[in-house]
Each structure stands twice: as structure tokens, then as C-alpha cells.
Design a protein around this motif. Structure first.
Motif, PDB file in Angstrom:
ATOM      1  N   UNK A   1      43.611  88.454  27.341  1.00  0.00           N
ATOM      2  CA  UNK A   1      43.147  87.133  27.260  1.00  0.00           C
ATOM      3  C   UNK A   1      42.191  87.068  28.419  1.00  0.00           C
ATOM      4  N   UNK A   2      42.002  88.471  29.248  1.00  0.00           N
ATOM      5  CA  UNK A   2      41.213  88.363  30.451  1.00  0.00           C
ATOM      6  C   UNK A   2      41.985  87.772  31.604  1.00  0.00           C
ATOM      7  N   UNK A   3      43.422  87.884  31.460  1.00  0.00           N
ATOM      8  CA  UNK A   3      44.049  87.195  32.737  1.00  0.00           C
ATOM      9  C   UNK A   3      44.361  88.653  33.751  1.00  0.00           C
ATOM     10  N   UNK A   4      43.989  88.231  34.871  1.00  0.00           N
ATOM     11  CA  UNK A   4      44.297  89.452  36.108  1.00  0.00           C
ATOM     12  C   UNK A   4      45.930  89.708  35.987  1.00  0.00           C
ATOM     13  N   UNK A   5      46.182  90.961  36.001  1.00  0.00           N
ATOM     14  CA  UNK A   5      47.525  91.425  36.066  1.00  0.00           C
ATOM     15  C   UNK A   5      48.132  91.558  37.386  1.00  0.00           C
ATOM     16  N   UNK A   6      49.214  90.912  37.827  1.00  0.00           N
ATOM     17  CA  UNK A   6      49.803  91.198  39.112  1.00  0.00           C
ATOM     18  C   UNK A   6      51.266  91.989  38.703  1.00  0.00           C
ATOM     19  N   UNK A   7      51.388  93.149  39.091  1.00  0.00           N
ATOM     20  CA  UNK A   7      52.513  93.817  38.776  1.00  0.00           C
ATOM     21  C   UNK A   7      53.475  93.893  40.155  1.00  0.00           C
ATOM     22  N   UNK A   8      54.727  93.552  39.800  1.00  0.00           N
ATOM     23  CA  UNK A   8      55.889  93.471  40.771  1.00  0.00           C
ATOM     24  C   UNK A   8      56.832  94.749  40.529  1.00  0.00           C
ATOM     25  N   UNK A   9      56.944  95.502  41.579  1.00  0.00           N
ATOM     26  CA  UNK A   9      57.731  96.673  41.450  1.00  0.00           C
ATOM     27  C   UNK A   9      59.143  96.707  42.302  1.00  0.00           C
ATOM     28  N   UNK A  10      59.946  95.865  42.114  1.00  0.00           N
ATOM     29  CA  UNK A  10      61.084  95.587  43.186  1.00  0.00           C
ATOM     30  C   UNK A  10      61.666  96.981  43.525  1.00  0.00           C
ATOM     31  N   UNK A  11      61.677  98.151  42.796  1.00  0.00           N
ATOM     32  CA  UNK A  11      62.317  99.314  43.229  1.00  0.00           C
ATOM     33  C   UNK A  11      61.646 100.169  44.522  1.00  0.00           C
TER      34      UNK A  11
ATOM     35  N   UNK B   1      36.216  80.867  33.017  1.00  0.00           N
ATOM     36  CA  UNK B   1      36.943  80.509  31.784  1.00  0.00           C
ATOM     37  C   UNK B   1      38.438  80.730  31.655  1.00  0.00           C
ATOM     38  N   UNK B   2      39.035  81.383  32.803  1.00  0.00           N
ATOM     39  CA  UNK B   2      40.422  81.792  32.645  1.00  0.00           C
ATOM     40  C   UNK B   2      41.060  81.309  33.843  1.00  0.00           C
ATOM     41  N   UNK B   3      42.217  80.492  33.770  1.00  0.00           N
ATOM     42  CA  UNK B   3      42.775  80.060  35.071  1.00  0.00           C
ATOM     43  C   UNK B   3      44.310  80.646  35.141  1.00  0.00           C
ATOM     44  N   UNK B   4      44.623  81.389  34.414  1.00  0.00           N
ATOM     45  CA  UNK B   4      45.959  81.837  34.364  1.00  0.00           C
ATOM     46  C   UNK B   4      46.153  83.286  34.747  1.00  0.00           C
ATOM     47  N   UNK B   5      47.365  83.885  35.134  1.00  0.00           N
ATOM     48  CA  UNK B   5      47.529  85.208  35.261  1.00  0.00           C
ATOM     49  C   UNK B   5      48.523  85.681  34.460  1.00  0.00           C
ATOM     50  N   UNK B   6      48.820  87.175  34.281  1.00  0.00           N
ATOM     51  CA  UNK B   6      49.878  87.906  33.747  1.00  0.00           C
ATOM     52  C   UNK B   6      50.629  88.489  34.790  1.00  0.00           C
ATOM     53  N   UNK B   7      52.079  88.106  34.770  1.00  0.00           N
ATOM     54  CA  UNK B   7      52.885  88.953  35.708  1.00  0.00           C
ATOM     55  C   UNK B   7      53.640  89.848  35.000  1.00  0.00           C
ATOM     56  N   UNK B   8      53.638  91.184  35.509  1.00  0.00           N
ATOM     57  CA  UNK B   8      54.385  92.109  35.093  1.00  0.00           C
ATOM     58  C   UNK B   8      55.297  92.664  35.976  1.00  0.00           C
ATOM     59  N   UNK B   9      56.586  92.735  35.600  1.00  0.00           N
ATOM     60  CA  UNK B   9      57.799  93.131  36.428  1.00  0.00           C
ATOM     61  C   UNK B   9      58.338  94.437  35.871  1.00  0.00           C
ATOM     62  N   UNK B  10      58.581  95.226  36.495  1.00  0.00           N
ATOM     63  CA  UNK B  10      59.328  96.634  36.246  1.00  0.00           C
ATOM     64  C   UNK B  10      60.653  96.821  36.995  1.00  0.00           C
TER      65      UNK B  10
END
Length: 349
Positions: A127-137, A165-174
Motif C-alpha cells: 500500500x506504499x507505506x514506508x517500512x520500519x524494521x525493528x531488530x531487537x537481536x 496519499x499515504x499517511x501510515x507506516x508498516x512496522x516489521x519486527x523480527x
């Protein structure tokens, strides 16, 4: 992907990634927006802290620029369209931004927190949301206020990189290779949730979490009561992330095709330069539009939307800017690294 590893951020979504159109407001919602717009437009002085009887200071241009039409709508949605609660929440956030000291959290101050690449902004989802990756390791610092400030700093940069047209983000956590010492405490989790839900409402589009160990499941159970129902619906655990992010924009460690290698000396200057350029172009458009509260983010982000003044038929701002006889205004919403900023362009009379 062919070639060597990727070490810098992608500058735009893939063509297949498109934001969903915003919902049309009904007459009652339009009336609520108009009332809120009139309320915030009258603000002249803002408290400098959240304490009772705090001293006040004049509202700044940065704060007026922050009060876009979409910002006001986000706070209305977050307060279930309450024309009473929405201005309180907005005022509270502006005060928090002052008190928290966002302007003092510079790239150089935050830099030590990200030396191992424990947070990375890379690519865009379907959906063209920018992705923010979180890597706790990859945790490299002891628990401190700066760890939370680091996340807030990265949220601000993600917002800089959002497309029209996009005001939300995708949060990816591994959580792969994470440990109890590297995972956030319950106290940190509650503080982070409070900041996100109170001061960044309606900003989370998806939260995609993989490789969740038993201890982290317990952590999520403890903080779940503090997560609002709408946010809980956006949490997805151990799903195929290729269904949410195009493989060509998804890190291989998350199941995608992107061979990303974090090199702090390369990535950190690149992501901050890109965000700085987008933010400068955003500011130049706001100035050209007349420095209006309630400005449209689609216009500010360089999309095809008209400014508030243009919609009202007002004649404000300088003449169109040209260089080498060509209009410099971007219509696709992206400012590529290396392009001259608006402030460096000559005005054609």
C-alpha cells in the motif's frame, strides 16, 4: 536481487504499490473538521510543558506547518470525531513535542543507538507505506531514555518519507536471535505505546511480527490491555510477509529478495540526507502555499493535489519556479537524492 548487497534506502515505492484512496467525509464529519480548523487557527500561544499553569510561548511556524488538514483529521478519528477532545489532544501533542525536545534529537545524537542497524527504514509495502524494521537481536545499548528517543526519531523520518496519499507506516519486527536482555521491558513497552497512541494516532498501518519467542508472547500479553482495539487489529504475527510487502522491497531476513547489509557509515548519512531533502521540499511548498494551517499533505508531499490557497482561488506565494526553462515542482511526490532543493533555485520573474 542481482548485484551486491543493498546498503542505502529505496527512494520510492514500486509501481505496483499504491495507497488506498482516503474515505470521503460525510457532512457531519466536514462540520466537525471545520469547527476544529477554526479552533486551532485561533491558537497564538502554546504551553511549553505539561505542568499545571505552565508558561506559554508563541506558536511557531513548524507547529503551524504540522497542523495540516490530514493531521486534524487523524486526531478527529482518534477521538471518535469529538470536537471537544480533538483540540485537547492536538494541544497536548504540540506541548509534548516541545517538552520532549524533538528538535534536540539530532541524527548525530541518535547515531550511537543505530550503529548495529537495530532499526532500519527500507522500502515500501503493497500500500506504499514506508517500512520500519525493528531488530531487537541487534540491541547495542543499555536501557535508557535515548532508546525511546531513537524510535521516535525513526518515526519522524518515516513520516518524512511517506508518499502523497499515504499517511501510515508498516512496522516489521523480527525477534530472531533476540534475548531477554535485548527485548524491551514492560515499562518501555508501555511508554512506547503511550507515545505512539497519544502523539502519533492513526499512523500505524500494519505491525508485522515474526519469530516470536515464548518470553515475548508473555510480554505482548502484559501490554495488550494498554493497546487500543484498532491498533490490536493491525498486529499480525508470524504471517508470510511477502503477502504484505513486495519481495523486491522486503529484506531477505524477513523472507524477501532484498540482500540488505547494514553499514552504519553508509546507511545513516544516506537515510538522513534523503529525509532532510524531503523535509526541505515539504517546507518550501508550505511557504509557497502561504504558510497555512490546514494545508493539504498531498500538496506538501509534492503530489497532484492543489494547495489550500489554490482551492480557495487565492493568489499567494512567489511565481512558479523554473530552472533551465523547466518547472521544478515535482508532481510524483518524490525528491531524488542529488536534486537541487527549492531554496537553491532561482526565481524566474
Amino acid at each position: 536481487m542481482d548485484g551486491g548487497p543493498i546498503r542505502t534506502p529505496f527512494t520510492r515505492p514500486l509501481e505496483i504499490s499504491k495507497p488506498s484512496p482516503p474515505p470521503t467525509l460525510n457532512p457531519e464529519q466536514e462540520a466537525k473538521y471545520d469547527l476544529l480548523f477554526k479552533t486551532v487557527s485561533a491558537w497564538t500561544d502554546i504551553p511549553t510543558t505539561s505542568t499545571v499553569n505552565s508558561p506559554k510561548a508563541a506558536i511557531t511556524d513548524d507547529e503551524r506547518m504540522w497542523l495540516t488538514r490530514e493531521c486534524l483529521l487523524r486526531y478527529l478519528r482518534a477521538t471518535k470525531w469529538s470536537a471537544v477532545e480533538a483540540p485537547k489532544r492536538l494541544l497536548g501533542t504540540i506541548t509534548w513535542r516541545r517538552e520532549y525536545g524533538l528538535a534536540k534529537h539530532t541524527a548525530s545524537y541518535i547515531s550511537p543507538e543505530n550503529e548495529t542497524g537495530k532499526q532500519v527504514i527500507l522500502g515500501y509495502d503493497i500500500a506504499a507505506r514506508p517500512c520500519l524494521y525493528l531488530n531487537p537481536g541487534k540491541q547495542n545499548t543499555k536501557k535508557s531514555d535515548r532508546q525511546i528517543q531513537h524510535l521516535v526519531f525513526m518515526l519522524e523520518r518515516v513520516i518524512d518519507l511517506m508518499v502523497p496519499g499515504q499517511e501510515t507506516l508498516s512496522l516489521l519486527v523480527n525477534f530472531k536471535e533476540s534475548s531477554s536482555g535485548s527485548n524491551p521491558s514492560v515499562g518501555q513497552g508501555r511508554q512506547t505505546l503511550s507515545i505512539l497512541q497519544t502523539h502519533y494516532p492513526e499512523r500505524l498501518g500494519r505491525a508485522l511480527v515474526i519469530n516470536v519467542p515464548w518470553a515475548v508472547w508473555g510480554f505482548f500479553k502484559l501490554i495488550t490491555p494498554f493497546i487500543d482495539p484498532l491498533t490490536r487489529e493491525k498486529l499480525k504475527f508470524n504471517e508470510d510477509l511477502r503477502q504484505h510487502v513486495p519481495p523486491a522491497h522486503l529484506m531477505s531476513t524477513y523472507g524477501g529478495d532484498v540482500n540488505f547489509e547494514y553499514d552504519h557509515a553508509t546507511y545513516w548519512p544516506a537515510i538522513n540526507k534523503l529525509a532532510d531533502e524531503r523535509r526541505e521540499a515539504y517546507r518550501e511548498r508550505w511557504i509557497r502555499g502561504g504558510k497555512r494551517i490546514g494545508e493539504h499533505e498531498g500538496y506538501l508531499k509534492g503530489g497532484n493535489e492543489r494547495s489550500l490557497a489554490e482551492r480557495e482561488g487565492a493568489d499567494v506565494g512567489p511565481p512558479k519556479q523554473q530552472i533551465n526553462g523547466q518547472l521544478t515542482e515535482q508532481t510524483n511526490g518524490f525528491v531524488e537524492p542529488g536534486l537541487p532543493l527549492m531554496s537553491n533555485l532561482k526565481i524566474e520573474q
